[in-house]
Each structure stands twice: as C-alpha cells, then as structure tokens.
Design an enzyme around this catalytic site. Sequence first.
Site, PDB file in Angstrom:
ATOM      1  N   CYS A   8     -11.367  11.057  50.997  1.00 16.12           N
ATOM      2  CA  CYS A   8     -11.333  10.006  52.034  1.00 16.12           C
ATOM      3  C   CYS A   8     -10.952   8.655  51.458  1.00 16.12           C
ATOM      4  CB  CYS A   8     -12.678   9.916  52.733  1.00 16.12           C
ATOM      5  SG  CYS A   8     -13.208  11.487  53.402  1.00 16.12           S
ATOM      6  N   LYS A  30     -16.991   4.862  62.142  1.00 15.06           N
ATOM      7  CA  LYS A  30     -17.779   5.430  63.242  1.00 15.06           C
ATOM      8  C   LYS A  30     -17.092   5.255  64.587  1.00 15.06           C
ATOM      9  CE  LYS A  30     -20.751   7.089  65.823  1.00 15.06           C
ATOM     10  NZ  LYS A  30     -19.633   7.492  66.648  1.00 15.06           N
ATOM     11  N   HIS A  60     -11.628   7.933  61.802  1.00 10.01           N
ATOM     12  CA  HIS A  60     -11.580   8.232  60.363  1.00 10.01           C
ATOM     13  C   HIS A  60     -10.538   9.309  60.065  1.00 10.01           C
ATOM     14  CE1 HIS A  60     -12.735   8.817  56.289  1.00 10.01           C
ATOM     15  NE2 HIS A  60     -13.752   9.644  56.449  1.00 10.01           N
TER      16      HIS A  60
HETATM   17  N1  COA Z   1     -19.341  10.204  67.705  1.00 11.67           N
HETATM   18  C1  COA Z   1     -19.616  10.090  69.027  1.00 11.67           C
HETATM   19  N2  COA Z   1     -19.153  10.929  69.966  1.00 11.67           N
HETATM   20  C2  COA Z   1     -18.351  11.918  69.529  1.00 11.67           C
HETATM   21  C3  COA Z   1     -18.009  12.097  68.170  1.00 11.67           C
HETATM   22  C4  COA Z   1     -18.531  11.191  67.246  1.00 11.67           C
HETATM   23  N3  COA Z   1     -18.253  11.308  65.950  1.00 11.67           N
HETATM   24  N4  COA Z   1     -17.196  13.172  68.067  1.00 11.67           N
HETATM   25  C5  COA Z   1     -17.029  13.637  69.319  1.00 11.67           C
HETATM   26  N5  COA Z   1     -17.731  12.889  70.196  1.00 11.67           N
HETATM   27  C6  COA Z   1     -17.884  13.094  71.642  1.00 11.67           C
HETATM   28  C7  COA Z   1     -16.570  13.362  72.355  1.00 11.67           C
HETATM   29  O1  COA Z   1     -15.999  12.151  72.808  1.00 11.67           O
HETATM   30  C8  COA Z   1     -17.018  14.240  73.495  1.00 11.67           C
HETATM   31  O2  COA Z   1     -17.602  13.423  74.496  1.00 11.67           O
HETATM   32  P1  COA Z   1     -17.548  13.858  76.050  1.00 11.67           P
HETATM   33  O3  COA Z   1     -18.277  15.172  76.143  1.00 11.67           O
HETATM   34  O4  COA Z   1     -18.262  12.743  76.748  1.00 11.67           O
HETATM   35  O5  COA Z   1     -16.104  13.974  76.382  1.00 11.67           O
HETATM   36  C9  COA Z   1     -18.157  15.061  72.872  1.00 11.67           C
HETATM   37  O6  COA Z   1     -18.655  14.273  71.790  1.00 11.67           O
HETATM   38  C10 COA Z   1     -17.698  16.393  72.356  1.00 11.67           C
HETATM   39  O7  COA Z   1     -16.499  16.172  71.605  1.00 11.67           O
HETATM   40  P2  COA Z   1     -15.907  17.259  70.631  1.00 11.67           P
HETATM   41  O8  COA Z   1     -14.573  16.762  70.167  1.00 11.67           O
HETATM   42  O9  COA Z   1     -15.973  18.608  71.296  1.00 11.67           O
HETATM   43  O10 COA Z   1     -16.934  17.200  69.427  1.00 11.67           O
HETATM   44  P3  COA Z   1     -17.070  18.235  68.267  1.00 11.67           P
HETATM   45  O11 COA Z   1     -18.384  18.941  68.419  1.00 11.67           O
HETATM   46  O12 COA Z   1     -15.854  19.073  68.170  1.00 11.67           O
HETATM   47  O13 COA Z   1     -17.116  17.288  66.980  1.00 11.67           O
HETATM   48  C11 COA Z   1     -18.416  16.362  65.225  1.00 11.67           C
HETATM   49  C12 COA Z   1     -18.237  16.457  66.739  1.00 11.67           C
HETATM   50  C13 COA Z   1     -19.535  15.384  64.928  1.00 11.67           C
HETATM   51  C14 COA Z   1     -18.773  17.745  64.668  1.00 11.67           C
HETATM   52  C15 COA Z   1     -17.079  15.850  64.595  1.00 11.67           C
HETATM   53  O14 COA Z   1     -16.779  14.581  65.124  1.00 11.67           O
HETATM   54  C16 COA Z   1     -17.159  15.777  63.086  1.00 11.67           C
HETATM   55  O15 COA Z   1     -17.064  16.785  62.416  1.00 11.67           O
HETATM   56  N6  COA Z   1     -17.306  14.581  62.530  1.00 11.67           N
HETATM   57  C17 COA Z   1     -17.412  14.396  61.084  1.00 11.67           C
HETATM   58  C18 COA Z   1     -16.041  14.337  60.473  1.00 11.67           C
HETATM   59  C19 COA Z   1     -16.132  14.308  58.969  1.00 11.67           C
HETATM   60  O16 COA Z   1     -16.913  15.000  58.355  1.00 11.67           O
HETATM   61  N7  COA Z   1     -15.280  13.497  58.332  1.00 11.67           N
HETATM   62  C20 COA Z   1     -15.259  13.369  56.910  1.00 11.67           C
HETATM   63  C21 COA Z   1     -16.339  12.468  56.504  1.00 11.67           C
HETATM   64  S1  COA Z   1     -16.573  12.387  54.775  1.00 11.67           S
END
Ligand code: COA
Length: 421
Positions: free
Chosen positions: A93, A363, A367
């Site tokens: 990252c 956030k 990212h």
């Molecule tokens: N914060 C807030 N809301 C989030 C979000 C986040 N990070 N990611 C998705 N959402 C919301 C979407 O807008 C959606 O909202 P809605 O139902 O009102 O439309 C809902 O959550 C579901 O979205 P979806 O895309 O299906 O979520 P997901 O379950 O596929 O993914 C995470 C959610 C947290 C698993 C994903 O964002 C993730 O893996 N994040 C971490 C990424 C990471 O590890 N990066 C590297 C860091 S070192």
Amino acid sequence: MAVKKLKRGVALVGAGMTSFGTFPGLNTRDLFVQAFQEMRASVDKGFDPKDIEALVIGNYSSTMFEGQNFMGPYVADAVGLTPIPASRVECACASSGLALRQAIMTIGSGLADVVLVGGLEKESDLPIARVTDVLATASDSVYENPAGFTFPGLYALLATAYMHRYGATPETFMKIAIKNHENGVLNPKAQFGARIADIMASKQKSAAKRGKPVPQWDSELDFLKDDQANPAIAWPMRLFDCSPVSDGAVALLLVAEEIASSFTDKPLHIIGYGQGSDVPTYERESLTSIKAARVAAEQAYATAGVKPQDIKVCEVHDCFTIAELIAIEDLGFFKPGEGHKAIAEGLTSRLGPRPINSSGGLKSKGHPVGATGAGQVVEVFKQMRGEAGPRQVPGDLNLGLTHNLGGSGMAAIVHIFERRQ
Ligand code: COA
C-alpha cells in the site's frame, strides 16, 4: 543516526488525481490518463510533456487485479511519453510513496530534472473474496496468511493490543471514522462523500420505502455500535473501521528545485524523506506501534530539520481506524498511549489544533492501494497552497507531512513538504 541528504533539492510543482471509487469499464491506464490531465492543468505556468525525462509509477498488483504484470512502458505510452525510462515500483500500500521517493532520488542524484510520479490501482473488477485474497498476499505467506490472517484481521490484532495496553475502547476507533467521513464530505474526489449521519438517514429512508421496520439510532456512535448496521469484519474492526475497495490513479510532477520557478510561483519543496521496514507481526516486540513508521519519521524530521510540532497539515495511512491512532503516536504528535485521548477530545479534527486527514483519509476518500501514497500528496499540495476549497485547513500551512504504510506496517514512507512563499 547520521543524516544523509540529497545532493540537490526537489520540488513538487503539479498534482492531479481521479476520484477514488469503483469505475467499471476503465482500466488503470484510462484512470492514469485522467490523473495526468488534471496534474497538467495544475501546473500554473504550464509545461511541455516532452520535458519529462522519467516516469516512476507505484502499483501494488495489477498483476492479480487486472492481469497486467509489466506496467511502466504501457503507462508511459498511455500519456504519450515513450521512449523515456518508465519504471513500476511495488511496496504494497506504500507503492506510490515509494515511487515518489524513487523520483526524488532520480532528481536528487542529478540523473533527471523533471520526473513524473504516478500511483494506480484497479481493484473493483474482482469479487470481494478474491480482492481480500489478493490484498492478503501483502501479508506473510509463510505464517500469517496460512493462519487465516486477512488485512482486517492483522489490523484487528493491533487494535486489540492497543486496547489492552492503553485502555482505549472501540469508541475511539468509531470517532476516527466519524471524523474522516466529516472531512470526506468536503472532498469531491472521495469515494464516500457522506457523513455517517447522512448514511443513517439514507438507511432509514430506504427501509421506510421498502415497507420494512425503520431502524432508530440516537447518534452516529449509536449507529456504529449496531451490529447489523456496522458488522464486525474482524473484531474490533467493524465495517466503518475499514477503508473500502477502490480504484483510482494519481499523477505528480517533480522538478529540480532550481528550475521550479519556471513551472509555478508556489512550489512545495520536499525537505524531509524517510523510509523504514519492520519484521512480520509475529516477530514484533510491540504491536501498539509500527517501528518502520517511527524510523521513517525520524529520518524525515532529521533531513527536514523540523520537529513534529512544526507540522501544520498531515495525511496519515488510515487503512483501518487503528492505523490512524498508531500513526499519530509514531509521528510524535502524541505520546504513546495518549493518541486515543486526543481523538476523544477532538484534537485531530480538521479545525482542531492537530488536523489529521483533511481529505477524509483512506477511510472516506478511498484506498486504491498503489495510488494511495501519491493521493496523500495531492491533499497536502492543495492544502499548503490554499486550494482545498471548503475543506481548507485554516492557518499558514507552511509545513505538511505524508505517512504511507505498506502491508501490516512492514514498510513505511514519510515525506515532509515546505512552502516558502
Ligand atoms: N466503510 C463503510 N461502508 C462500506 C465500506 C467501508 N469500508 N465498504 C463497503 N461499505 C458499504 C457499501 O457502501 C454498501 O452500503 P449499502 O448497503 O448502503 O449500499 C455496504 O457497505 C456493502 O458493500 P459491499 O461492497 O458489498 O461491502 P463488502 O462486504 O464487499 O466489503 C469490506 C466490505 C470491509 C470487506 C471491504 O471494504 C474491505 O475489504 N475493506 C478493506 C480493504 C483492505 O483490506 N485494504 C487494504 C488495507 S491494508
């Protein structure tokens, strides 16, 4: 530590980025063309792209995200820059933080006067389980990954350690998310341009429209404590503690200090630079601080000749809310164990004494991992030049800092920028 400095100064004279979000149908090259065009428009006195002598781009894994392993020359071609040297660097990252550092060294060594830096990533074409797997390849493939650690899991480990050691509670993390969403609302490039209160209202409206029971929450904290609205991803990291899955690209123009005035009257001089590395989580002496970041910060402050309290505006790597808490301590803004109290008191809000992540941070802004480090620089560029519009941090922002982490904090890159006029 002996302070070793560049042989000549380097300045940032242009910065542009795409919005961060999900962009079906566009690949990293398409996104980079957009970022390049915005960067070009940001250079006050204009320039001829033929003057660019090298391209360095940061990209974590187009290999796995979009089946494109070899990248540098393809990206150079997309913006009409061949046959200049075009390189891609990888540091999880922190890939574009590293690209910036490599470009600084290219100019600092005298090898070039004008270098284009890029960051790019396209994550959203894959299903979430696959995205999680690809990101997890930045963890240790011998012990962490086989033990089931994903990135939310690794940062949950740091969060539980911090809570245990310093008595913080999950509310601290929630307050970071609330603040960063507040800032992101003011950033037109942010993936989540909504306050948590707006998200609550929209969920209530949608439930009413579908004839379902309308959930009631007393406050944003009440919403964030609701297991249905804000489920645990890896406790204590819940959905709103995580940065999202994002696409995006960034372009920065660096030049040798002595020619900066022919590009702009408002260059930012890159006066501090540091890079550190660390061992995997299972070998660390402490999980409440990231040694790579402390080392990178120490080098950056030493090369710049400034102290943490001199910094006026700062973007830190909040891939998860706990990472922002640890960052503000590792950068020396707050003593170890004091950061969570500062957050509770609102000291890190945009209008507070120590503004952190005025862009909305990873956030809320998003990212796209390989683009993130360079994206932080875009915010500092705008803030320090007084061009951040409604999210402008008040005051004379003569010194800014970016803090970019790779993986679980195995790598960290810190840069310090100075505005002299
Ligand atoms: N914060 C807030 N809301 C989030 C979000 C986040 N990070 N990611 C998705 N959402 C919301 C979407 O807008 C959606 O909202 P809605 O139902 O009102 O439309 C809902 O959550 C579901 O979205 P979806 O895309 O299906 O979520 P997901 O379950 O596929 O993914 C995470 C959610 C947290 C698993 C994903 O964002 C993730 O893996 N994040 C971490 C990424 C990471 O590890 N990066 C590297 C860091 S070192």
